[in-house]
Enzyme design. Structure first.
Site, PDB file in Angstrom:
ATOM      1  N   LYS A 126       0.864  -1.191   0.000  1.00  0.00           N
ATOM      2  CA  LYS A 126       0.000   0.000   0.000  1.00  0.00           C
ATOM      3  C   LYS A 126       0.894   1.232   0.000  1.00  0.00           C
ATOM      4  O   LYS A 126       2.019   1.187   0.485  1.00  0.00           O
ATOM      5  CB  LYS A 126      -0.854   0.012   1.273  1.00  0.00           C
ATOM      6  CG  LYS A 126      -2.107   0.831   1.135  1.00  0.00           C
ATOM      7  CD  LYS A 126      -3.233   0.007   0.548  1.00  0.00           C
ATOM      8  CE  LYS A 126      -4.455   0.849   0.249  1.00  0.00           C
ATOM      9  NZ  LYS A 126      -5.629   0.026  -0.111  1.00  0.00           N
ATOM     10  N   GLY A 165      -5.775   2.725  -7.105  1.00  0.00           N
ATOM     11  CA  GLY A 165      -6.332   3.836  -6.344  1.00  0.00           C
ATOM     12  C   GLY A 165      -6.790   3.413  -4.959  1.00  0.00           C
ATOM     13  O   GLY A 165      -6.855   2.231  -4.627  1.00  0.00           O
ATOM     14  N   ASP A 166      -7.096   4.395  -4.148  1.00  0.00           N
ATOM     15  CA  ASP A 166      -7.745   4.237  -2.852  1.00  0.00           C
ATOM     16  C   ASP A 166      -8.370   5.613  -2.581  1.00  0.00           C
ATOM     17  O   ASP A 166      -8.582   6.370  -3.542  1.00  0.00           O
ATOM     18  CB  ASP A 166      -6.712   3.830  -1.773  1.00  0.00           C
ATOM     19  CG  ASP A 166      -7.364   3.344  -0.484  1.00  0.00           C
ATOM     20  OD1 ASP A 166      -7.747   2.173  -0.414  1.00  0.00           O
ATOM     21  OD2 ASP A 166      -7.519   4.149   0.465  1.00  0.00           O
TER      22      ASP A 166
HETATM   23  O1  2IT Z   1      -8.322  -1.424  -0.480  1.00  0.00           O
HETATM   24  C1  2IT Z   1      -8.218  -1.936  -1.605  1.00  0.00           C
HETATM   25  O2  2IT Z   1      -8.322  -3.156  -1.789  1.00  0.00           O
HETATM   26  C2  2IT Z   1      -7.966  -1.055  -2.740  1.00  0.00           C
HETATM   27  N1  2IT Z   1      -7.862   0.149  -2.534  1.00  0.00           N
HETATM   28  C3  2IT Z   1      -7.786  -1.609  -4.110  1.00  0.00           C
HETATM   29  C4  2IT Z   1      -6.413  -2.133  -4.303  1.00  0.00           C
HETATM   30  C5  2IT Z   1      -6.064  -2.528  -5.728  1.00  0.00           C
HETATM   31  O3  2IT Z   1      -4.882  -2.795  -5.943  1.00  0.00           O
HETATM   32  O4  2IT Z   1      -6.930  -2.567  -6.587  1.00  0.00           O
END
Ligand code: 2IT
Length: 455
Positions: A126, A165-166
């Site tokens: 992350k 994204g997040d």
């Molecule tokens: O919390 C999550 O799983 C995401 N923000 C998506 C992560 C991703 O690599 O698609």
């Protein structure tokens, strides 16, 4: 009897006493794993848990950019590469003013188990920044994203680390990040997911998290003799997770009666997930304005509760809620909210956002409801579709919308079954989904770690 997990919770606390969110998830996950640790002394001997709670690598960097007024701005960028035991590090980037290592590490740690639950070949990671995209111009967001990628690009790649994204990182930010990655490396590949449809993005990825949550929720109901059709749901948030959830509830014949934002919450007895209302929500979101007050003006049957959260909607309106799904952000539901939810007569709760429930509130809900679905299982559809996007890009092809939905639906059913089976096996209860998700996610990771030796 002393618990084996306590030693590791103490190690994490002693190492990073100020990382409250990371310590919260470590405690929550390791506590559930106790019966597995009791069964596997080889995990203890090989230091498996000490290794799992320490990221393989944490990168912190300066991001220098110039705002529209010509002033120099300095932010912090991060990428925590937590575990590559199941595949390339995979997980989103979060841009929000409260981002610091404790937030990125909580998300990265959760991501290991979530990604494992999907059954797909992805490790956990992350990243993000304390940059706040709210109130910034498009040009400022672009310059920030370019500066961010100018450092990050050397650490990522389609077979090493694949960000997405997040919160605060949507299609616009991914576009700018991808453009800069391509400019710096000369490579056109699947290093980022959540891309726009014209340039490698996957049809269905934008609604995948919400759709997956609803399919998971449907399995929770089915296992307890209920069907989703005509059920009434209350959710929080108004972002990507929320609109996908509201829309899919409508598609499956259920009704979502609340959404929320920083200004308060909306109760709409007619349901929020119609195509017209979803289109309006997306338009409002794009404008960067508050969502709830304008929604109530446009749809006069809706009521706006300024400054309130939707957890007391049953008390506020008399509407009986069959399931609550928090879809906003971490620690949105505290003990007092959990009590409101239970006192309102609701029997099902499923997390949509990452760690939306404090540990004491989660415990209370598990003790007082029929079933509680955990985020790392329920919201895994987003990252699962990211992995499908990686496959699409690696194969230089395009997948069809319906095929993606079909795969996603099957993945969510499998995740549910694995959680319920682990809950049954270790806790004697198919509704022990919180513990079951932690265990099912962990088992795959642990087996792979044992096979790969002391690294
Ligand atoms: O919390 C999550 O799983 C995401 N923000 C998506 C992560 C991703 O690599 O698609």
């Amino acid at each position: 009897m002393a618990r084996l997990c306590d030693k590791y919770i103490e190690i994490a606390k002693a190492r990073d006493p100020h990382e409250a969110e990371f310590l919260q998830t470590v405690e929550e996950v390791l506590t559930s794993l106790e019966p597995v640790l009791q069964e596997h002394p080889e995990y203890i001997e090989s230091g498996l848990i000490e290794r799992l709670i320490e990221p393989e690598r944490g990168i912190s960097f300066r991001v220098t950019w110039v705002d529209d007024a010509g002033k120099v701005q300095v932010n912090r960028g991060y990428r925590y590469q937590f575990s590559s035991v199941l595949g390339p590090y995979k997980g989103g980037l979060r841009f929000a003013p409260n981002v610091y290592p404790g937030i990125i590490k909580f998300l990265g740690f959760e991501q290991i188990f979530k990604n494992s639950l999907t059954g797909l070949p992805i490790g956990g990671g992350k990243g993000g920044s304390d940059f706040d995209p709210n109130g910034k111009s498009d040009a400022e967001v672009m310059r920030f994203c370019q500066a961010f990628m100018t450092e990050l690009y050397r650490h990522i790649g389609p077979n090493t680390d694949v960000p997405a994204g997040d919160l605060g990182v949507g299609a616009r930010e991914i576009g700018y990040l991808f453009g800069q990655y391509k400019r710096l490396t000369g490579l056109y590949n699947g290093t980022l997911t959540g891309k726009g449809i014209p340039y490698g993005g996957l049809l269905g990825r934008s609604e995948a998290t919400g759709f997956g949550i609803v399919w998971y929720a449907e399995e929770m109901l089915k296992a307890n003799g209920e069907e989703i059709k005509d059920k009434v749901f209350a959710i929080s948030g108004f972002g990507n997770v929320s609109w996908g959830t509201a829309w899919q509830l409508q598609r499956l014949g259920a009704k979502c009666v609340t959404i929320s934002g920083p200004d308060g919450y909306i109760y709409d007895p007619d349901g929020i997930g119609t195509d017209e209302k979803i289109a309006y929500l997306l338009e409002l979101r794009g404008s960067g304005k508050n969502v709830c007050a304008p929604y109530a003006e446009k749809f006069p049957n809706a009521q706006f509760f300024a400054g309130k959260k939707p957890w007391g909607v049953a008390q506020d309106t008399g509407c009986k809620i069959d399931m609550f799904i928090p879809c906003a952000m971490q620690n949105d539901v505290h003990m007092e909210h959990a009590q409101q939810i239970v006192e309102g007569g609701c029997k099902f709760y499923c997390e949509g956002a990452n760690m939306p429930t404090t540990n004491d509130a989660l415990q209370y809900l598990m003790e007082n409801m029929i079933a509680v679905g955990p985020a790392k299982a329920a919201n895994a559809g987003g990252v699962a579709c990211s992995c499908i996007e990686m496959g699409q890009n690696a194969g230089h092809t395009v997948f069809q919308h319906e095929d993606v939905y079909e795969q996603l639906h099957q993945i969510m059913k499998n995740i549910y079954a694995n959680c319920a089976n682990a809950g049954e096996k270790y806790y004697g209860n198919k509704n022990a989904l919180v513990q079951g998700a932690n265990i099912a996610g962990f088992e795959r990771v642990a087996e792979a770690m044992m096979a790969q030796g002391l690294v």
